[in-house]
Write an enzyme that holds these catalytic residues in place. Sequence first.
Site, PDB file in Angstrom:
ATOM      1  N   SER A 111       5.351  -3.397 -59.831  1.00 14.65           N
ATOM      2  CA  SER A 111       4.904  -4.750 -59.518  1.00 14.65           C
ATOM      3  C   SER A 111       5.383  -5.740 -60.600  1.00 14.65           C
ATOM      4  CB  SER A 111       3.385  -4.727 -59.334  1.00 14.65           C
ATOM      5  OG  SER A 111       2.936  -5.905 -58.755  1.00 14.65           O
ATOM      6  N   ASP A 161       3.303  -4.227 -47.261  1.00 16.78           N
ATOM      7  CA  ASP A 161       2.909  -4.876 -48.519  1.00 16.78           C
ATOM      8  C   ASP A 161       2.639  -6.355 -48.241  1.00 16.78           C
ATOM      9  OD1 ASP A 161       2.719  -5.880 -51.106  1.00 16.78           O
ATOM     10  OD2 ASP A 161       4.283  -4.552 -51.885  1.00 16.78           O
ATOM     11  N   HIS A 192       0.893  -2.440 -51.184  1.00 15.90           N
ATOM     12  CA  HIS A 192       1.362  -2.622 -52.555  1.00 15.90           C
ATOM     13  C   HIS A 192       1.002  -1.424 -53.448  1.00 15.90           C
ATOM     14  CE1 HIS A 192       3.246  -5.480 -55.252  1.00 15.90           C
ATOM     15  NE2 HIS A 192       2.294  -5.310 -56.149  1.00 15.90           N
TER      16      HIS A 192
HETATM   17  C1  MLT Z   1       4.060 -10.857 -60.191  1.00 14.57           C
HETATM   18  O1  MLT Z   1       3.329 -11.794 -60.440  1.00 14.57           O
HETATM   19  O2  MLT Z   1       4.872 -10.371 -60.976  1.00 14.57           O
HETATM   20  C2  MLT Z   1       3.929 -10.305 -58.822  1.00 14.57           C
HETATM   21  O3  MLT Z   1       3.189 -11.171 -58.033  1.00 14.57           O
HETATM   22  C3  MLT Z   1       3.349  -8.955 -58.833  1.00 14.57           C
HETATM   23  C4  MLT Z   1       1.960  -8.951 -59.385  1.00 14.57           C
HETATM   24  O4  MLT Z   1       1.022  -9.224 -58.628  1.00 14.57           O
HETATM   25  O5  MLT Z   1       1.813  -8.695 -60.556  1.00 14.57           O
END
Ligand code: MLT
Length: 213
Positions: A111, A161, A192
Amino acid sequence: MNRTDDLGFHHRFVEGEPSGDGVTLLLLHGTGGDESDLIPLGQALAPRAAMLSPRGRVLENGMPRFFHRLAEGVFDQIDLREQTDKLVQFIEGAAKAYHLRKDRIVAVGYSNGANIASSVLLTHPSLLAAAVLFRPMVPFSPSKTLDLRDAKVFIAAGNRDTIVSPQETSRLVEIFENSGAVVTTFWHNGGHELGQDDLDAAERWVSEWREAQ
Ligand code: MLT
């Protein structure tokens, strides 16, 4: 195992075994994670490799991240650039401090960690030998064509996701492929969160990458 805040990032370092072929996994956690989060995942992917696991330097409501965002999926591009450079300096410093083989550093990110790993690939194309990206997004669209011919990239995406759409995944694959990277995409039938099938597919891919070295 070392646990330290040297080199600009709180991090953990686990030495590799001689049979680990000099591979180091650079473990990059998701939002709200820390330097301990992905060590078990790394050890499942490559049990004898060294593990270098920094904690993101940015806090969002107390949750560590690798760069600021303005909203879900909307990144603060100036901070992303700054934090990417800091992470690159950390990788260079850690390679010296821990005597790592610089041609065997493999990023493994989930992520937010996958997003900064992509940013490292797209700004410093020769730094990482390979990258395993779980649920990545497009960090930014590069303005020039890069040479990622030496990079191998594994992407695990979720077809349901709600944070990363399949279109976003395809866009990222296209950016990497247009730069010459060899990309393998695995589709998990879910969202996710990671499933065992993601880990199994990544483990197979890492083993194949190592055999090809
Ligand atoms: C981010 O902010 O890098 C993406 O949205 C993934 C997350 O939720 O961390």
